[in-house]
Write a protein that holds these residues in place. Structure first.
Motif, short mmCIF file in Angstrom:
data_model
loop_
_atom_site.label_atom_id
_atom_site.label_comp_id
_atom_site.label_asym_id
_atom_site.label_seq_id
_atom_site.Cartn_x
_atom_site.Cartn_y
_atom_site.Cartn_z
N ASN A 96 0.84 -1.20 0.00
CA ASN A 96 0.00 0.00 0.00
C ASN A 96 0.88 1.25 0.00
N ASN A 97 0.25 2.42 0.03
CA ASN A 97 0.98 3.69 -0.03
C ASN A 97 1.94 3.86 1.14
N VAL A 98 1.55 3.43 2.32
CA VAL A 98 2.40 3.58 3.50
C VAL A 98 3.68 2.77 3.32
N VAL A 99 3.53 1.53 2.86
CA VAL A 99 4.70 0.67 2.63
C VAL A 99 5.57 1.25 1.52
N ASP A 100 4.94 1.71 0.44
CA ASP A 100 5.71 2.31 -0.65
C ASP A 100 6.48 3.54 -0.19
N ASN A 101 5.87 4.38 0.65
CA ASN A 101 6.56 5.57 1.17
C ASN A 101 7.75 5.18 2.03
N LEU A 102 7.57 4.14 2.87
CA LEU A 102 8.69 3.67 3.70
C LEU A 102 9.82 3.12 2.83
N LEU A 103 9.45 2.35 1.82
CA LEU A 103 10.46 1.80 0.92
C LEU A 103 11.19 2.90 0.16
N THR A 104 10.47 3.92 -0.26
CA THR A 104 11.07 5.03 -0.99
C THR A 104 12.05 5.80 -0.10
N SER A 105 11.66 6.03 1.18
CA SER A 105 12.61 6.72 2.08
C SER A 105 13.83 5.88 2.35
N LYS A 106 13.64 4.57 2.52
CA LYS A 106 14.78 3.68 2.73
C LYS A 106 15.68 3.68 1.49
N LEU A 107 15.07 3.71 0.32
CA LEU A 107 15.82 3.75 -0.94
C LEU A 107 16.67 5.02 -1.02
N THR A 108 16.13 6.15 -0.60
CA THR A 108 16.87 7.41 -0.61
C THR A 108 18.09 7.34 0.31
N VAL A 109 17.90 6.78 1.51
CA VAL A 109 19.00 6.64 2.46
C VAL A 109 20.09 5.72 1.89
N LEU A 110 19.68 4.59 1.34
CA LEU A 110 20.63 3.64 0.76
C LEU A 110 21.38 4.26 -0.42
N GLN A 111 20.68 5.02 -1.24
CA GLN A 111 21.34 5.65 -2.39
C GLN A 111 22.39 6.65 -1.93
N ALA A 112 22.10 7.39 -0.85
CA ALA A 112 23.08 8.34 -0.31
C ALA A 112 24.32 7.59 0.21
N LYS A 113 24.11 6.48 0.90
CA LYS A 113 25.24 5.67 1.37
C LYS A 113 26.03 5.13 0.19
N MET A 114 25.33 4.70 -0.85
CA MET A 114 25.99 4.16 -2.04
C MET A 114 26.86 5.24 -2.69
N ASP A 115 26.32 6.45 -2.82
CA ASP A 115 27.08 7.55 -3.42
C ASP A 115 28.35 7.86 -2.61
#
Length: 176
Positions: A96-115
């Motif tokens: 659902n939207n709540v899960v997608d929003n959590l996954l998107t925020s986690k994705l942003t954090v992971l991408q910053a670590k990756m960079d």
């Protein structure tokens, strides 16, 4: 044989049939504002610079060896984060939207670590490799026998700047 050069602050003089070469502050002539009246015999300064460069290259080689261990850690961390990012991307849209929003925020954090990890990885990869260091060390060990063009090229490769204080202390800034 040396060539006198105002560009490098090298002068040669002759007294009693013997040649003397020395270095001086070239800013004194070009800018007129330097109060450093130190003249250093060329052989002494060149020997000290070669000695300091040799020590510096040994230190760079040791740092590179330690860095290789970090490379493996960084590389495995990048692989792990990429795996997590791929999993998140595959799961977005399945909940659902709540899960997608959590996954998107986690994705942003992971991408910053990756960079950040990729930047560290790039910095360690731009270091000199052991063959380059060994080659420079070999040239330094036979420095006085090298043609002046090779000596100049080697020094420009290693050294960014050399400053001599009024008390004749040598301060070398290296390119790496």
């Amino acid at each position: 044989t040396r060539r006198s050069s105002d560009l490098f602050g090298l002068k040669e003089t002759e007294r009693g049939g013997k040649k003397y070469a020395y270095y001086y502050c070239r800013s004194r002539l070009s800018k007129g504002g330097c109060g450093n009246n130190v003249y250093i015999p060329a052989d002494d300064l060149e020997a000290e610079i070669v000695n300091n460069c040799t020590k510096h290259l040994h230190q760079v080689a040791a740092n590179n060896a330690r860095s290789k261990n970090k490379d493996k850690t960084i590389s495995s961390s990048i692989d792990e984060i990429q795996f997590q990012i791929d999993n998140i991307i595959n799961n977005i849209g399945r909940g659902n939207n709540v899960v997608d929003n959590l996954l998107t925020s986690k994705l942003t954090v992971l991408q910053a670590k990756m960079d950040e990890l990729k930047a560290k990885d790039k910095a360690t990869r731009t270091m000199l490799n052991i063959d380059e260091i060994t080659g420079m060390q070999a040239q330094l060990s036979t420095f006085s026998t090298l043609p002046i063009s090779k000596q100049t090229s080697l020094m420009r490769c290693i050294i960014k700047n050399v400053c001599i204080s009024k008390n004749s202390a040598i301060n070398i800034q290296y390119n790496f």
